[in-house]
Design a protein around this motif. Sequence first.
Motif, PDB file in Angstrom:
ATOM      1  N   UNK A 259      -5.511   3.422  12.354  1.00 28.09           N
ATOM      2  CA  UNK A 259      -5.252   3.984  11.017  1.00 28.09           C
ATOM      3  C   UNK A 259      -6.162   3.305   9.993  1.00 28.09           C
ATOM      4  N   UNK A 260      -6.473   4.041   8.921  1.00 33.96           N
ATOM      5  CA  UNK A 260      -7.300   3.443   7.855  1.00 33.96           C
ATOM      6  C   UNK A 260      -6.562   2.289   7.176  1.00 33.96           C
ATOM      7  N   UNK A 261      -5.241   2.378   7.160  1.00 30.44           N
ATOM      8  CA  UNK A 261      -4.449   1.317   6.538  1.00 30.44           C
ATOM      9  C   UNK A 261      -4.639  -0.001   7.300  1.00 30.44           C
ATOM     10  N   UNK A 262      -4.687   0.090   8.623  1.00 29.50           N
ATOM     11  CA  UNK A 262      -4.881  -1.103   9.445  1.00 29.50           C
ATOM     12  C   UNK A 262      -6.231  -1.756   9.111  1.00 29.50           C
TER      13      UNK A 262
ATOM     14  N   UNK B  84      -3.198   6.498   3.430  1.00 30.14           N
ATOM     15  CA  UNK B  84      -4.069   5.747   4.348  1.00 30.14           C
ATOM     16  C   UNK B  84      -3.407   5.543   5.715  1.00 30.14           C
ATOM     17  N   UNK B  85      -2.056   5.528   5.704  1.00 37.81           N
ATOM     18  CA  UNK B  85      -1.329   5.280   6.947  1.00 37.81           C
ATOM     19  C   UNK B  85      -1.603   6.392   7.967  1.00 37.81           C
ATOM     20  N   UNK B  86      -1.670   7.607   7.491  1.00 35.11           N
ATOM     21  CA  UNK B  86      -1.874   8.736   8.404  1.00 35.11           C
ATOM     22  C   UNK B  86      -3.348   9.100   8.581  1.00 35.11           C
ATOM     23  N   UNK B  87      -4.200   8.477   7.802  1.00 28.95           N
ATOM     24  CA  UNK B  87      -5.636   8.793   7.916  1.00 28.95           C
ATOM     25  C   UNK B  87      -6.223   8.031   9.104  1.00 28.95           C
TER      26      UNK B  87
ATOM     27  N   UNK C 181       1.413  -0.598 -11.931  1.00 31.92           N
ATOM     28  CA  UNK C 181       1.003   0.786 -12.187  1.00 31.92           C
ATOM     29  C   UNK C 181      -0.018   1.261 -11.146  1.00 31.92           C
ATOM     30  N   UNK C 182      -0.087   0.541 -10.046  1.00 33.01           N
ATOM     31  CA  UNK C 182      -1.048   0.911  -8.991  1.00 33.01           C
ATOM     32  C   UNK C 182      -0.583   2.180  -8.276  1.00 33.01           C
ATOM     33  N   UNK C 183      -1.526   3.070  -7.963  1.00 33.01           N
ATOM     34  CA  UNK C 183      -1.115   4.271  -7.222  1.00 33.01           C
ATOM     35  C   UNK C 183      -0.710   3.918  -5.794  1.00 33.01           C
TER      36      UNK C 183
ATOM     37  N   UNK D 226       0.833  -1.208   0.000  1.00 37.89           N
ATOM     38  CA  UNK D 226       0.000   0.000   0.000  1.00 37.89           C
ATOM     39  C   UNK D 226       0.873   1.265   0.000  1.00 37.89           C
ATOM     40  N   UNK D 227       1.985   1.202   0.724  1.00 36.79           N
ATOM     41  CA  UNK D 227       2.854   2.387   0.783  1.00 36.79           C
ATOM     42  C   UNK D 227       3.562   2.611  -0.555  1.00 36.79           C
ATOM     43  N   UNK D 228       4.062   1.525  -1.115  1.00 34.80           N
ATOM     44  CA  UNK D 228       4.753   1.620  -2.407  1.00 34.80           C
ATOM     45  C   UNK D 228       4.517   0.323  -3.179  1.00 34.80           C
ATOM     46  N   UNK D 229       3.518   0.294  -4.040  1.00 37.01           N
ATOM     47  CA  UNK D 229       3.177  -0.952  -4.742  1.00 37.01           C
ATOM     48  C   UNK D 229       4.360  -1.573  -5.484  1.00 37.01           C
ATOM     49  N   UNK D 230       5.273  -0.745  -5.953  1.00 37.16           N
ATOM     50  CA  UNK D 230       6.390  -1.263  -6.730  1.00 37.16           C
ATOM     51  C   UNK D 230       7.455  -1.941  -5.857  1.00 37.16           C
TER      52      UNK D 230
END
Lengths: 763, 43
Positions: free
Chosen positions: A735-738, A677-680, A670-672, A659-663
């Motif tokens: 966090x929303x990421x969690x 989300x980590x800070x949300x 090519x995912x954004x 999620x932080x860096x798909x690559x």
Amino acid sequence: MKQIEITYDDRISRQFIAASIIFGLVGMLVGVLAAAQLSFFQANLGTSFLSFGRIRPLHTNAVIFAFVGNMIFAGIYYSTQRLLKARMASDLLSQFHFWGWQAIILAAAITLPLGITQGKEYAELEWPIDLAIAIVWVAFAVNFFWTLARRREKQLYVAIWFYIATILTVALLHIVNNLSLPTSMTHSFPVFAGVQGALVQWWYGHNAVAFFLTTPVLGIMYYFLPKAAERPVYSYRLSLVHFWSLIFIYIWAGPHHLLYTALPDWAQSLGMLFSLMLWAPSWGGMLNGLLTLKGSWGKLRTDPVLKFFAAGVTFYGMATFEGPLLSIKSVNALAHYTDWIIGHVHAGALGWNGFMAAAMFYWMVPKLYGTKLYSRALADMHFWLGTFGIILYVVAMWVSGVTQGLMLKAVTASGALQYPSFLETLEAVKPFYMMRLIGGSFYVIGFVLMIYNLWKTVKSGAPVEARLTVTEPEAVAHVPAGRLVFSKPIAIIFVMLGLLLGFATRNHGHWVVYLVALAITCVVAYAWSPREGDYSWHRMLEGKAFLFSAFTLLAVLIGGIVEFVPALALKQAVPTENAQRPYSALELAGRNIYVREGCYTCHSQMVRSLVGDTARYGEASKPEEFIYDMPYQWGSKRTGPDLHRLGGRYPDLWHYQHMLDPRATSPGSNMPSYAFLKDAVLDTNALATNVRTMQALGVPYPAKAVLEAEAQARTDGERIAAGLKAQGADVAANSELTALIAYLQSLSSKEKANVSSGISRAE
Amino acid sequence: MLIFISFVFMVGAILAFVYSVKSGEADHADRLALMPFREEEKK
């Protein structure tokens, strides 16, 4: 005889044309941005508001409802008044329709980048906007039917038939598909879950194409094409067959979007069959349009209006040949979830809708402003840029789709997948994404030329008032509606449908009821059949606007009912032993984030019963695995892999990094990035409301689930955060990421052992 | 089942065609087809 002078309300058409052009440009530019994002992930610009998952619905809504929507309204208002020899019944309602529609578009343009969405394709707008759409549409319908009632021309021209079908069916589709239970002003859960949700959604989605992008534009074709060609429509009889067969058959074809999925096989086969049958009326309409140009072909060289009309109708023919082809199960197995579908859609949207809009604008604007088109050369340039752009776009998508489809299903001699990594297939199609971007840009440049050309045309003239002097119609003999209802044509249709129903259900009881009903109908039909000297049945029907509308509604209702009733009854029939279990509060919150970010625009959650799918993703998905998915998230396009069997496949840390860096985890993706989300911070106040609303929709949560939602979500979040921290990744429990990780790990995971949801089988 | 449904629709189409030819009314068709061509005055 009394003479009356009618002044048409053309201001409303001028307003809708301007809105269509402005929003069309915006929608297309957003499309170009979305295309750029697929080639360059950096084009997501690192902000949540412009990420692909939020931008793509903005693009589709803008071009469908803002560009084409405003265009069809312009055409409908212009032609309806002239065909009915009556000014629109209420200028106030016309203006309410215009400003209401523009307010809805603005609301969509604000809410969609904010992630306020229902998560259903082409029906993303949340419930307050849906309500506004219903109100504005009803105002439009009242105005239209009121005008119909006040008309001075008894017989309804074919264009009006198509407008009636549009107004009634769109209302029906919109209301049924958007039935939902709100949790707040900006969020709701749909009432239909899983398989039912998918069936209703594609009944809507497919028929949005049919009754928003096709039937009104066909009406426009039947009015404006003969005007531009200065020749009457090629065949009235063909238009009659075209209309009734098209509206009856179209409504059944929705399930072709769900072939090889968990949808019952009979519904899939029905969808495929009716899609194949749809080819005939579609081409009937196309040929009627093209043959109207018979004798005027020479004008195509010099008249840009006819050039656009001819090309638009030709693209319609191409898209309506391709649609049935793609509905054949074996073809669909290759094409579905690939760019081939995107190519098909854009052949229709850019070629049919875009070119028909251009033709109509080039014809109407000079007339509405009492002048001549500023530059034919510019219009020609627009035509060739647009045509080149469409061809480049569509060919790129065809090649990309077939390439990816073949790669995804390719297996080695030993039966293993030849391209086990999804990323390999993405790498292979990247050049075609660039081609698409270039093709789309050419189309937009052409559109900009049209805007300049029309602007200069408007500046060279002034708004004109069109008037017509008509003779008040004489009273004609009244034909009782009963003679048209209890008539031979209706009896024949009744027999045909009865035969189908009896055969399909194989129920002797149905046969008896049917035979009795048939006998009664035949007797009544004979008794009420037209008398000597009467006009033909359809001619009499054309003079009865409201009966005509009722028959139209009936024709579109039959297909919907036959498909829905058994499918809705399926809920009681799904086996519960291995059924999906309700989501925990945190998983549900994570699911809402998944929907908000539009993950379904690139990822499916449906393992089809095809070797290419099962070998790659696992066991084929079953209906009972989606019974609490509101909205269902099967998707329609795989720019990334399917996620239905994702739960437990990777550790939480993988998801965190992805999620932080798909690559970092998937080189070449090519995912954004979803680092935001980590800070949300998760909206914990909504947790209990979400669970309570799901409970109200029939999800069997225990009574304590609502009260304990927040505490349980906290416990679950802390567990995930602690696990990640032990591996060196720092993320807050709230966090929303969690929450998103909790949801992704729950996918297809029947035993949610890692998450204390407070719900177990024992409960 | 699929073949049967197709057959029923095919029969239906033939019946509709025969009915439509029998009802004739070429003048009506012509009049309806000419509807978009009414002259109007612009001011």
